[in-house]
Scaffold this motif. Structure first.
Motif, PDB file in Angstrom:
ATOM      1  N   VAL A 205      94.714 -24.507 126.600  1.00  0.00           N
ATOM      2  CA  VAL A 205      95.682 -24.563 125.776  1.00  0.00           C
ATOM      3  C   VAL A 205      95.612 -22.852 124.899  1.00  0.00           C
ATOM      4  O   VAL A 205      94.582 -22.359 125.144  1.00  0.00           O
ATOM      5  CB  VAL A 205      95.521 -25.565 124.434  1.00  0.00           C
ATOM      6  N   ARG A 206      97.047 -22.748 124.846  1.00  0.00           N
ATOM      7  CA  ARG A 206      97.083 -21.646 123.728  1.00  0.00           C
ATOM      8  C   ARG A 206      97.832 -22.098 122.431  1.00  0.00           C
ATOM      9  O   ARG A 206      98.781 -22.800 122.541  1.00  0.00           O
ATOM     10  CB  ARG A 206      97.945 -20.469 124.435  1.00  0.00           C
ATOM     11  N   CYS A 207      97.266 -21.846 121.304  1.00  0.00           N
ATOM     12  CA  CYS A 207      97.973 -22.265 119.991  1.00  0.00           C
ATOM     13  C   CYS A 207      97.868 -21.523 118.852  1.00  0.00           C
ATOM     14  O   CYS A 207      96.881 -20.496 118.684  1.00  0.00           O
ATOM     15  CB  CYS A 207      97.091 -23.471 119.648  1.00  0.00           C
ATOM     16  N   THR A 208      98.633 -21.497 118.131  1.00  0.00           N
ATOM     17  CA  THR A 208      98.681 -20.711 116.812  1.00  0.00           C
ATOM     18  C   THR A 208      99.073 -21.696 115.672  1.00  0.00           C
ATOM     19  O   THR A 208      99.998 -22.417 115.708  1.00  0.00           O
ATOM     20  CB  THR A 208      99.749 -19.537 116.935  1.00  0.00           C
ATOM     21  N   SER A 209      98.289 -21.452 114.635  1.00  0.00           N
ATOM     22  CA  SER A 209      98.870 -22.308 113.443  1.00  0.00           C
ATOM     23  C   SER A 209      98.880 -21.526 112.045  1.00  0.00           C
ATOM     24  O   SER A 209      98.279 -20.498 112.220  1.00  0.00           O
ATOM     25  CB  SER A 209      97.806 -23.406 113.120  1.00  0.00           C
ATOM     26  N   TRP A 210      99.532 -21.892 111.260  1.00  0.00           N
ATOM     27  CA  TRP A 210      99.624 -21.116 109.849  1.00  0.00           C
ATOM     28  C   TRP A 210     100.301 -22.390 108.896  1.00  0.00           C
ATOM     29  O   TRP A 210     100.456 -23.407 109.066  1.00  0.00           O
ATOM     30  CB  TRP A 210     100.956 -20.124 110.144  1.00  0.00           C
ATOM     31  N   GLU A 328      90.570 -30.054 119.381  1.00  0.00           N
ATOM     32  CA  GLU A 328      89.584 -28.896 119.118  1.00  0.00           C
ATOM     33  C   GLU A 328      89.895 -27.910 119.813  1.00  0.00           C
ATOM     34  O   GLU A 328      89.702 -26.766 119.478  1.00  0.00           O
ATOM     35  CB  GLU A 328      88.289 -29.470 119.451  1.00  0.00           C
ATOM     36  N   GLY A 329      90.573 -27.800 121.112  1.00  0.00           N
ATOM     37  CA  GLY A 329      90.737 -26.652 121.907  1.00  0.00           C
ATOM     38  C   GLY A 329      92.064 -25.959 121.154  1.00  0.00           C
ATOM     39  O   GLY A 329      91.946 -24.732 121.361  1.00  0.00           O
ATOM     40  N   ALA A 330      92.839 -26.774 120.484  1.00  0.00           N
ATOM     41  CA  ALA A 330      94.185 -26.061 119.864  1.00  0.00           C
ATOM     42  C   ALA A 330      93.613 -25.208 118.624  1.00  0.00           C
ATOM     43  O   ALA A 330      94.082 -24.174 118.413  1.00  0.00           O
ATOM     44  CB  ALA A 330      95.111 -27.179 119.468  1.00  0.00           C
ATOM     45  N   ILE A 331      92.566 -25.925 117.883  1.00  0.00           N
ATOM     46  CA  ILE A 331      91.927 -25.214 116.728  1.00  0.00           C
ATOM     47  C   ILE A 331      91.227 -24.178 117.228  1.00  0.00           C
ATOM     48  O   ILE A 331      91.366 -23.004 116.795  1.00  0.00           O
ATOM     49  CB  ILE A 331      91.149 -26.153 115.962  1.00  0.00           C
ATOM     50  N   ARG A 332      90.311 -24.263 118.167  1.00  0.00           N
ATOM     51  CA  ARG A 332      89.788 -22.993 118.819  1.00  0.00           C
ATOM     52  C   ARG A 332      90.610 -21.981 119.082  1.00  0.00           C
ATOM     53  O   ARG A 332      90.342 -20.727 118.814  1.00  0.00           O
ATOM     54  CB  ARG A 332      88.745 -23.426 120.134  1.00  0.00           C
ATOM     55  N   SER A 333      91.734 -22.222 119.798  1.00  0.00           N
ATOM     56  CA  SER A 333      92.749 -21.248 120.151  1.00  0.00           C
ATOM     57  C   SER A 333      93.267 -20.600 119.061  1.00  0.00           C
ATOM     58  O   SER A 333      93.188 -19.155 118.972  1.00  0.00           O
ATOM     59  CB  SER A 333      93.640 -21.935 121.040  1.00  0.00           C
ATOM     60  N   THR A 334      93.730 -21.261 118.123  1.00  0.00           N
ATOM     61  CA  THR A 334      94.366 -20.405 116.812  1.00  0.00           C
ATOM     62  C   THR A 334      93.267 -19.455 116.086  1.00  0.00           C
ATOM     63  O   THR A 334      93.597 -18.632 115.568  1.00  0.00           O
ATOM     64  CB  THR A 334      95.000 -21.509 115.907  1.00  0.00           C
ATOM     65  N   VAL A 341      92.343 -21.386 125.764  1.00  0.00           N
ATOM     66  CA  VAL A 341      90.859 -22.123 125.784  1.00  0.00           C
ATOM     67  C   VAL A 341      90.818 -23.019 127.012  1.00  0.00           C
ATOM     68  O   VAL A 341      91.814 -23.892 127.157  1.00  0.00           O
ATOM     69  CB  VAL A 341      90.828 -22.713 124.391  1.00  0.00           C
ATOM     70  N   VAL A 342      90.032 -23.210 127.779  1.00  0.00           N
ATOM     71  CA  VAL A 342      89.828 -23.910 128.894  1.00  0.00           C
ATOM     72  C   VAL A 342      89.178 -25.102 128.517  1.00  0.00           C
ATOM     73  O   VAL A 342      87.955 -25.297 128.018  1.00  0.00           O
ATOM     74  CB  VAL A 342      89.196 -23.263 130.134  1.00  0.00           C
ATOM     75  N   LEU A 343      89.706 -26.588 128.555  1.00  0.00           N
ATOM     76  CA  LEU A 343      89.184 -27.659 128.051  1.00  0.00           C
ATOM     77  C   LEU A 343      87.632 -27.983 128.705  1.00  0.00           C
ATOM     78  O   LEU A 343      86.932 -28.475 127.982  1.00  0.00           O
ATOM     79  CB  LEU A 343      90.243 -28.847 127.811  1.00  0.00           C
ATOM     80  N   ALA A 344      87.692 -27.906 130.185  1.00  0.00           N
ATOM     81  CA  ALA A 344      86.566 -27.996 130.727  1.00  0.00           C
ATOM     82  C   ALA A 344      85.141 -27.356 130.180  1.00  0.00           C
ATOM     83  O   ALA A 344      84.216 -27.915 129.997  1.00  0.00           O
ATOM     84  CB  ALA A 344      86.448 -27.907 132.256  1.00  0.00           C
TER      85      ALA A 344
END
Length: 395
Positions: A205-210, A328-334, A341-344
């Motif tokens: 995943v790649r994620c950005t949050s705001w 959690e992967g999305a949060i870590r990416s942001t 972020v590779v989930l494995a």
């Protein structure tokens, strides 16, 4: 009762007696549903705020329930045979452990845990006790979602899936204080629905949050995410909990594109399929689902049915871990500025963290016995094998 067996007799046809843990807004919603349920009955309420528990019980007319601050004590005094955990996410693990070590199966509100490491710990606990731990991903239980899933199955190989969630949510309390109120409290439903509808699993995943400047949330109320799926397809997600116009369904607005055509669901009662040059539409009620319970009532129905049959339900703890890993992967990416972020890798790091942090010898032994986190969450599901011995016994 014997570990590794159903806690409710398969022959039992009466209402399952349950303890509800958590007497806040969501706990009240569960209790109101249970008060009129034909398959379960609330016999106890647990909350650290006993006055809140009494007030909630009185407002629903539950005059005979046992009220207290201890899950095990209230269950023993009330004769409960299962626990419904409606506490805040940070308390889920403590409540689940107390209940399962007391020999009680648990239906736990989402998200299962604040972290994947804590979720893996709960998988190990389920292995040890043999008790059912099911997560209430209540937004799987809508008839038109099942129709959408069937329609998506006609599309062949998938190329892209998109889901848009835009809403104006005012929920004073812990949700408005969260660091990631969208991803943790709402997106977990949509990520889980993605897995249900497509049968595909997340890879990275790649994620950005705001947080928009007008937001009434303390944390990030908006986000976009791009998930790579095991099939090679992509899942594009966009959402906000503080959008005052053009709001979508709580179930999001969906589009799926595949080799044979495309499908959409408005999150409510319209499913469309365009394939082979023709368009079909399913609108309104689904006749065969008129008596099918929805939302939390649907979660309850599957939980009770699993206890009576010994079958493994949807979102048994092992199956739910990847939905939490998407969050959690999305949060870590942001937090990494949108890096991939590779989930494995996240799963294996979480297992290492869980082992280091664990203070219960039996849980630590089980965690160390896994060859990998992936192996741990594919251990035989509830109802299929006896519980592992406390030393972590061989698989």
């Amino acid at each position: 009762m014997t570990a590794g067996t159903a806690s409710v007799s398969p022959a039992s046809a009466g209402r399952l007696p349950v303890v509800v843990v958590g007497a806040g807004a969501m706990g009240g919603e569960w209790l109101r549903m249970l008060a009129t349920s034909e398959i379960a009955v609330p016999v106890g309420i647990v909350d650290l705020d006993l006055e809140l528990a009494r007030t909630t019980a009185a407002s629903i007319g539950l005059d005979d329930v046992v009220i207290g601050a201890s899950v095990a004590d209230v269950a023993r005094l009330s004769g409960a045979e299962a626990v419904i955990n409606v506490t805040v996410p940070q308390a889920h693990g403590v409540v689940n452990e107390e209940a399962m070590r007391a020999g009680l199966p648990v239906l736990c509100e989402k998200p299962l845990a604040p972290t994947v490491a804590e979720a893996l710990r709960q998988v190990a606990l389920a292995d040890i006790t043999g008790e059912l731990l099911m997560v209430s991903q209540s937004r799987r239980y809508f008839p038109h979602l099942a129709v959408f899933r069937e329609v998506v199955g006609r599309l062949g190989a998938l190329a892209a899936v998109s889901a848009d969630f835009f809403h104006e949510d005012h929920e004073p309390g812990f949700r408005e204080r969260m660091a990631h109120p969208l991803l943790v409290d709402m997106s977990v439903h949509h990520f889980d629905q993605l897995r249900y509808v497509t049968g595909d699993e997340p890879v990275a995943v790649r994620c950005t949050s705001w947080n928009p400047p007008w937001s009434w949330f303390d944390g990030d109320a908006a986000a976009t995410a791009d998930f790579e799926l095991a099939s090679g397809a992509r899942f594009a997600y966009a959402g906000s909990r503080c959008t005052p116009g053009l709001q979508t369904s709580f179930n999001a607005d969906w589009r799926v594109y595949g080799e044979n055509g495309a499908a959409s669901w408005d999150g409510e009662d319209v499913v469309r399929l365009e394939a082979a040059g023709s368009v079909s539409e399913e609108r309104g009620s689904v006749p065969e689902a008129q008596d099918t319970p929805e939302g939390i009532a649907g979660s309850l129905a599957e939980f009770v049915a699993a206890l009576r049959s010994g079958a493994t339900p949807q979102n048994e703890v092992r199956a739910n871990v990847l939905s939490l890993a998407m969050v959690e992967g999305a949060i870590r990416s942001t937090e990494l500025g949108g890096d991939r972020v590779v989930l494995a890798g996240l799963l294996e790091e979480s297992l290492a963290q869980a082992i280091v942090a664990e203070r219960s010898a039996d849980i630590a032994d089980v965690l160390r016995s896994w060859t990998s986190a992936a192996a741990g969450i594919t251990t035989p599901a509830w109802g299929s094998t006896p519980a592992l011995i406390a030393s972590g016994g061989a698989r």
